[in-house]
Design an enzyme around this catalytic site. Structure first.
Site, PDB file in Angstrom:
ATOM      1  N   TYR A 170      16.901  29.014  10.238  1.00 30.32           N
ATOM      2  CA  TYR A 170      15.672  29.691  10.674  1.00 30.32           C
ATOM      3  C   TYR A 170      15.514  29.628  12.187  1.00 30.32           C
ATOM      4  O   TYR A 170      15.784  28.598  12.814  1.00 30.32           O
ATOM      5  CB  TYR A 170      14.457  29.010  10.056  1.00 30.32           C
ATOM      6  CG  TYR A 170      14.240  29.339   8.594  1.00 30.32           C
ATOM      7  CD1 TYR A 170      14.030  30.648   8.178  1.00 30.32           C
ATOM      8  CD2 TYR A 170      14.224  28.327   7.646  1.00 30.32           C
ATOM      9  CE1 TYR A 170      13.810  30.946   6.847  1.00 30.32           C
ATOM     10  CE2 TYR A 170      14.001  28.607   6.301  1.00 30.32           C
ATOM     11  CZ  TYR A 170      13.793  29.920   5.906  1.00 30.32           C
ATOM     12  OH  TYR A 170      13.576  30.206   4.592  1.00 30.32           O
ATOM     13  N   ARG A 182     -10.366  -0.174  14.813  1.00 33.20           N
ATOM     14  CA  ARG A 182     -10.190   0.609  13.603  1.00 33.20           C
ATOM     15  C   ARG A 182     -11.207   0.051  12.614  1.00 33.20           C
ATOM     16  O   ARG A 182     -12.384   0.295  12.750  1.00 33.20           O
ATOM     17  CB  ARG A 182      -8.739   0.465  13.126  1.00 33.20           C
ATOM     18  CG  ARG A 182      -8.224   1.618  12.323  1.00 33.20           C
ATOM     19  CD  ARG A 182      -6.732   1.528  12.059  1.00 33.20           C
ATOM     20  NE  ARG A 182      -6.327   0.308  11.388  1.00 33.20           N
ATOM     21  CZ  ARG A 182      -5.109   0.088  10.902  1.00 33.20           C
ATOM     22  NH1 ARG A 182      -4.182   1.004  11.022  1.00 33.20           N
ATOM     23  NH2 ARG A 182      -4.808  -1.044  10.303  1.00 33.20           N
ATOM     24  N   LYS A 207       0.840  -1.210   0.000  1.00 31.16           N
ATOM     25  CA  LYS A 207       0.000   0.000   0.000  1.00 31.16           C
ATOM     26  C   LYS A 207       0.872   1.255   0.000  1.00 31.16           C
ATOM     27  O   LYS A 207       2.080   1.173   0.257  1.00 31.16           O
ATOM     28  CB  LYS A 207      -0.896  -0.030   1.239  1.00 31.16           C
ATOM     29  CG  LYS A 207      -0.108  -0.076   2.540  1.00 31.16           C
ATOM     30  CD  LYS A 207      -0.934  -0.637   3.676  1.00 31.16           C
ATOM     31  CE  LYS A 207      -0.178  -0.536   4.981  1.00 31.16           C
ATOM     32  NZ  LYS A 207      -0.842  -1.244   6.063  1.00 31.16           N
ATOM     33  N   MET A 214      13.150  24.002   3.851  1.00 26.88           N
ATOM     34  CA  MET A 214      12.386  23.312   2.810  1.00 26.88           C
ATOM     35  C   MET A 214      13.298  22.553   1.843  1.00 26.88           C
ATOM     36  O   MET A 214      13.048  21.394   1.506  1.00 26.88           O
ATOM     37  CB  MET A 214      11.550  24.323   2.021  1.00 26.88           C
ATOM     38  CG  MET A 214      10.637  23.683   1.005  1.00 26.88           C
ATOM     39  SD  MET A 214       9.754  24.886  -0.010  1.00 26.88           S
ATOM     40  CE  MET A 214       8.665  25.631   1.189  1.00 26.88           C
TER      41      MET A 214
HETATM   42  C1  LIG Z   1      -0.067  -2.149   6.687  1.00 24.84           C
HETATM   43  C2  LIG Z   1      -0.670  -3.419   7.113  1.00 24.84           C
HETATM   44  C3  LIG Z   1       0.112  -4.577   7.183  1.00 24.84           C
HETATM   45  C4  LIG Z   1       1.619  -4.548   7.054  1.00 24.84           C
HETATM   46  O1  LIG Z   1       2.146  -4.033   8.254  1.00 24.84           O
HETATM   47  P1  LIG Z   1       3.724  -3.848   8.517  1.00 24.84           P
HETATM   48  O2  LIG Z   1       3.775  -3.402   9.932  1.00 24.84           O
HETATM   49  O3  LIG Z   1       4.187  -2.810   7.572  1.00 24.84           O
HETATM   50  O4  LIG Z   1       4.364  -5.157   8.296  1.00 24.84           O
HETATM   51  C5  LIG Z   1      -0.532  -5.772   7.457  1.00 24.84           C
HETATM   52  N1  LIG Z   1      -1.878  -5.818   7.674  1.00 24.84           N
HETATM   53  C6  LIG Z   1      -2.657  -4.699   7.636  1.00 24.84           C
HETATM   54  C7  LIG Z   1      -4.103  -4.809   7.891  1.00 24.84           C
HETATM   55  C8  LIG Z   1      -2.070  -3.467   7.381  1.00 24.84           C
HETATM   56  O5  LIG Z   1      -2.842  -2.369   7.367  1.00 24.84           O
END
Ligand SMILES: *Cc1c(COP(=O)(O)O)cnc(C)c1O
Length: 375
Positions: A265, A143, A46, A318
């Site tokens: 800055y 969640r 993802k 930046m």
């Molecule tokens: C992102 C995610 C993973 C992978 O998690 P990592 O900690 O990056 O290994 C697995 N399952 C779900 C539901 C996730 O959202």
């Protein structure tokens, strides 16, 4: 297919470069697969494969033997499908309203997160959509996912279950990166109980860190993400993964400054001695977090130049970051400084910035010259 711009011919002139080692990525998948023993090793790709690029990452993982991918959104799933025709692809966001036809058209499997999604998907399947799906059950994240009560009701509704015909039962661990956390065993016990109500359907619980919690957590399929990309999956133990990502920035200039002068800055850092500063061509617009900077009150991150550490001086701007090279006689204009990679663990930079490796990777900016090696 090494395409390092500095190796051949006129190259685009960039201030920062990112090298992504696809062989290390494949080796990391293989290491997790060995750990997973009997379970299938899928991959979470993802958020553009955690910022590294869905297409090259998926191609390399598929070549290594990975057959199942998890992405967040349908758009990402379509990109995975283009480069992994035969793969199984799960969409973690689930059945976003109105997305069913898109999912079916690209053979993407929704991770069904609520009774409403299950009803909608069942209706779709009754009209002949062949795609599989996962049932997500919440065991302690609060969640996405069915409550235990909702999952139990589903398990007793034979008609609905037959209509949905899920190909996976899954849950997600909240504290897997802390092996001793009591929530791990609690979630494991709940998941075991509830998956027993769905006999014959493969089950999945573990993310990267979960793979290292032990055999009990692996079930039929593990879903690592961050460890594939080389980031330490478990805090406080030696990182078994190979480095995948190296970020470097060019030294644009070296300047001398007097003791008592300030840097950057807000004048947050006052020099305690006459100093040499190297000004790097990378900043928060490149995802090098502003909070990684240094002040009189607290030390920031460090970079590596010609094998030596150079601590940040003052705030990250930046496009620019100053580092102290007073003790590095060799640092020169045009040198590359490693922001993170083999010599500067990404976790250490993320820690200095008050965040985690995940956020650093997924926040990488677009200005880097990207080079993919191996694969
Ligand atoms: C992102 C995610 C993973 C992978 O998690 P990592 O900690 O990056 O290994 C697995 N399952 C779900 C539901 C996730 O959202």
């Amino acid at each position: 297919m090494a395409t390092n711009p500095s190796d051949r011919g006129p190259a685009p002139i960039t201030g920062a470069r990112l090298t992504i080692d696809l062989d290390a990525l494949a080796a990391n998948w293989a290491l997790l697969d060995r750990h997973a023993a009997g379970a299938e090793t899928a991959a979470a790709v993802k958020a553009d494969a955690y910022g590294l690029g869905i297409e090259p990452v998926v191609r390399a993982l598929a070549a290594a033997g990975c057959r199942t991918f998890f992405i967040a959104l349908p758009e990402e799933g379509i990109r995975v499908r283009r480069v992994a025709r035969g793969a199984t692809i799960y969409v973690l966001a689930g059945l976003i309203e109105g997305s069913a036809d898109t999912l079916v058209a690209h053979d993407l499997r929704p991770v069904l997160n609520s009774p409403a999604e299950i009803e909608e998907w069942a209706a779709h399947r009754r009209r002949g959509a062949p795609t599989g799906s996962a049932i997500h059950i919440d065991t302690g994240m609060n969640r996405l996912g069915l409550s235990l009560h909702e999952a139990l009701e589903l398990s007793r509704d034979a008609a609905l279950l037959a209509a949905v015909a899920p190909s996976l039962i899954m849950s997600h661990l909240a504290c897997s990166d802390t092996p001793g956390h009591p929530q791990n065993v609690r979630q494991l016990a709940l998941f075991r109980e509830i998956r027993a109500e769905f006999p014959g359907i493969p089950a999945s619980l573990a993310n990267s860190a979960g793979v290292f919690l032990g055999e009990d957590y692996r079930f039929d399929l593990v879903r690592p993400g961050i460890a594939l990309y080389g980031v330490a999956p478990v805090a406080g133990v030696e990182n078994p993964m190979r480095t995948v990502v190296t970020a470097e920035a060019r030294i644009l200039a070296i300047r001398e400054a007097e003791a008592g002068e300030t840097v950057g800055y807000g004048a947050t850092e006052t020099l305690k001695r006459a100093s040499r500063l190297a000004i790097l061509s990378a900043g928060y617009a490149d995802g090098y977090h502003r909070s990684a900077g240094s002040s009189d009150q607290h030390h920031g991150a460090y970079v590596m130049i010609r094998g030596a550490r150079a601590p940040l001086a003052g705030r990250v701007s930046m496009d620019l970051t100053a580092v102290d090279v007073t003790d590095l006689r060799l640092a020169a204009r045009g040198d590359w400084a490693e922001l993170f990679g083999r010599n500067v663990p990404i976790e250490s930079v993320a820690h200095a910035a008050g965040t985690i490796g995940y956020e650093f990777l997924t926040g990488l900016g677009r200005r880097y010259a990207r080079t993919y090696r191996g694969g």
